[in-house]
Design a protein around this motif. Structure first.
Motif, PDB file in Angstrom:
ATOM      1  N   ARG A  46     -41.116 -11.364  10.624  1.00 46.03           N
ATOM      2  CA  ARG A  46     -39.751 -10.812  11.028  1.00 46.03           C
ATOM      3  C   ARG A  46     -38.615 -10.856   9.820  1.00 46.03           C
ATOM      4  O   ARG A  46     -37.497 -10.207  10.295  1.00 46.03           O
ATOM      5  CB  ARG A  46     -39.438 -12.306  11.864  1.00 46.03           C
ATOM      6  CG  ARG A  46     -39.329 -13.453  11.262  1.00 46.03           C
ATOM      7  CD  ARG A  46     -38.837 -14.518  12.173  1.00 46.03           C
ATOM      8  NE  ARG A  46     -38.132 -15.643  11.577  1.00 46.03           N
ATOM      9  CZ  ARG A  46     -39.239 -16.753  11.246  1.00 46.03           C
ATOM     10  NH1 ARG A  46     -40.361 -16.579  11.797  1.00 46.03           N
ATOM     11  NH2 ARG A  46     -38.481 -17.684  11.005  1.00 46.03           N
ATOM     12  N   TYR A  47     -38.924 -11.067   8.667  1.00 46.27           N
ATOM     13  CA  TYR A  47     -38.078 -11.113   7.678  1.00 46.27           C
ATOM     14  C   TYR A  47     -38.091  -9.699   6.918  1.00 46.27           C
ATOM     15  O   TYR A  47     -39.247  -9.032   6.709  1.00 46.27           O
ATOM     16  CB  TYR A  47     -38.559 -11.940   6.502  1.00 46.27           C
ATOM     17  CG  TYR A  47     -38.308 -13.683   6.789  1.00 46.27           C
ATOM     18  CD1 TYR A  47     -37.341 -14.033   7.384  1.00 46.27           C
ATOM     19  CD2 TYR A  47     -39.205 -14.257   6.451  1.00 46.27           C
ATOM     20  CE1 TYR A  47     -37.232 -15.128   7.942  1.00 46.27           C
ATOM     21  CE2 TYR A  47     -39.251 -15.719   6.401  1.00 46.27           C
ATOM     22  CZ  TYR A  47     -38.095 -16.073   7.386  1.00 46.27           C
ATOM     23  OH  TYR A  47     -37.938 -17.559   7.392  1.00 46.27           O
ATOM     24  N   THR A  48     -36.972  -9.097   6.852  1.00 50.49           N
ATOM     25  CA  THR A  48     -36.740  -7.850   6.005  1.00 50.49           C
ATOM     26  C   THR A  48     -35.521  -8.342   4.837  1.00 50.49           C
ATOM     27  O   THR A  48     -34.754  -9.288   4.997  1.00 50.49           O
ATOM     28  CB  THR A  48     -36.222  -6.935   6.869  1.00 50.49           C
ATOM     29  OG1 THR A  48     -35.170  -7.050   7.769  1.00 50.49           O
ATOM     30  CG2 THR A  48     -37.278  -6.525   7.931  1.00 50.49           C
ATOM     31  N   PHE A  49     -35.174  -7.347   4.125  1.00 52.47           N
ATOM     32  CA  PHE A  49     -34.548  -7.501   2.674  1.00 52.47           C
ATOM     33  C   PHE A  49     -33.738  -6.274   2.355  1.00 52.47           C
ATOM     34  O   PHE A  49     -34.162  -4.975   2.742  1.00 52.47           O
ATOM     35  CB  PHE A  49     -35.536  -7.947   1.554  1.00 52.47           C
ATOM     36  CG  PHE A  49     -36.148  -9.147   1.917  1.00 52.47           C
ATOM     37  CD1 PHE A  49     -37.455  -9.138   2.445  1.00 52.47           C
ATOM     38  CD2 PHE A  49     -35.718 -10.330   1.621  1.00 52.47           C
ATOM     39  CE1 PHE A  49     -38.130 -10.256   2.765  1.00 52.47           C
ATOM     40  CE2 PHE A  49     -36.455 -11.467   1.945  1.00 52.47           C
ATOM     41  CZ  PHE A  49     -37.597 -11.526   2.320  1.00 52.47           C
ATOM     42  N   VAL A  50     -32.559  -6.489   1.887  1.00 54.04           N
ATOM     43  CA  VAL A  50     -31.859  -5.511   1.062  1.00 54.04           C
ATOM     44  C   VAL A  50     -31.595  -5.951  -0.013  1.00 54.04           C
ATOM     45  O   VAL A  50     -31.032  -6.903  -0.443  1.00 54.04           O
ATOM     46  CB  VAL A  50     -30.612  -5.232   2.088  1.00 54.04           C
ATOM     47  CG1 VAL A  50     -29.610  -4.450   1.322  1.00 54.04           C
ATOM     48  CG2 VAL A  50     -30.941  -4.641   3.312  1.00 54.04           C
ATOM     49  N   ALA A  51     -31.636  -5.115  -1.026  1.00 54.31           N
ATOM     50  CA  ALA A  51     -31.237  -5.363  -2.482  1.00 54.31           C
ATOM     51  C   ALA A  51     -29.806  -4.269  -2.783  1.00 54.31           C
ATOM     52  O   ALA A  51     -30.052  -3.560  -2.448  1.00 54.31           O
ATOM     53  CB  ALA A  51     -32.221  -4.810  -3.593  1.00 54.31           C
ATOM     54  N   SER A  52     -29.058  -5.150  -3.558  1.00 55.09           N
ATOM     55  CA  SER A  52     -27.746  -4.372  -3.878  1.00 55.09           C
ATOM     56  C   SER A  52     -27.506  -4.795  -5.252  1.00 55.09           C
ATOM     57  O   SER A  52     -27.795  -5.954  -5.923  1.00 55.09           O
ATOM     58  CB  SER A  52     -26.765  -4.709  -2.914  1.00 55.09           C
ATOM     59  OG  SER A  52     -26.276  -5.887  -3.004  1.00 55.09           O
ATOM     60  N   ALA A  53     -26.390  -4.291  -5.943  1.00 45.89           N
ATOM     61  CA  ALA A  53     -26.097  -4.376  -7.216  1.00 45.89           C
ATOM     62  C   ALA A  53     -24.392  -3.990  -7.355  1.00 45.89           C
ATOM     63  O   ALA A  53     -24.031  -3.132  -6.668  1.00 45.89           O
ATOM     64  CB  ALA A  53     -26.833  -3.872  -8.244  1.00 45.89           C
ATOM     65  N   ASP A  54     -23.748  -4.521  -7.933  1.00 48.90           N
ATOM     66  CA  ASP A  54     -22.226  -4.528  -8.317  1.00 48.90           C
ATOM     67  C   ASP A  54     -22.023  -4.484  -9.701  1.00 48.90           C
ATOM     68  O   ASP A  54     -22.653  -5.397 -10.566  1.00 48.90           O
ATOM     69  CB  ASP A  54     -21.304  -5.289  -7.570  1.00 48.90           C
ATOM     70  CG  ASP A  54     -21.254  -5.311  -6.122  1.00 48.90           C
ATOM     71  OD1 ASP A  54     -21.625  -4.018  -5.514  1.00 48.90           O
ATOM     72  OD2 ASP A  54     -20.918  -6.275  -5.475  1.00 48.90           O
TER      73      ASP A  54
END
Length: 158
Positions: A130-138
């Motif tokens: 049930r786990y999903t992920f999003v990676a981001s950067a600033d």
């Protein structure tokens, strides 16, 4: 060994010629997708980190090490004396965000400081389906706090 080399050449040739590439070629070991344990598996296509003037300045990646997931960011140029950057990993439980870690979180290697180009977050367990992920950067100005560039891997992925 020869079979592995021939298979890699076949996949590379297919990609260059625009032919269909096996799904297994999408999830691969990447020299950029790294953490303290070494190179890991790239989960989604790399996402551009885009500056406010629409110039690509780096890439953010969602990475996996077994059932553990982390975010990795790599910038084209080192941060200047007046810049820093951060990567983020958000874990979703059935589409609802339930936790965020950064490169500054325990287990990460710290935000990208002047003279540096990369950082990674600590691992988050993704064993449950049930786990999903999003990676981001600033990327930010250290003098004004202004956002200079940002990017993310898009919809939650596994």
């Amino acid at each position: 060994m020869i079979k592995k080399v021939m298979a890699a050449c076949a996949i590379a040739s297919a990609a260059v010629l625009g032919l269909a590439v096996p799904a297994s070629a999408d999830v691969r070991s990447s020299p950029d997708c790294q953490n303290s344990a070494g190179y890991q598996t790239l989960v989604t296509p790399r996402a551009a980190v885009i500056a406010t003037n629409n110039v690509v300045v780096g890439e953010v990646q969602l990475c996996r090490q077994g059932d553990l997931y982390f975010a990795f960011v790599l910038f084209d140029q080192a941060m200047t004396a007046s810049q820093y950057a951060q990567a983020y990993l958000v874990r979703y439980d059935q589409g609802v965000p339930v936790g965020t870690v950064t490169c500054d979180s325990s287990g990460g290697n710290g935000k990208v400081l002047p003279g540096q180009r990369r950082c990674w977050t600590p691992n988050l367990n993704g064993q449950a389906a049930r786990y999903t992920f999003v990676a981001s950067a600033d990327k930010h100005s250290s003098h004004t706090g202004a956002l200079l560039a940002s990017g993310n891997t898009g919809l939650p992925a596994r």
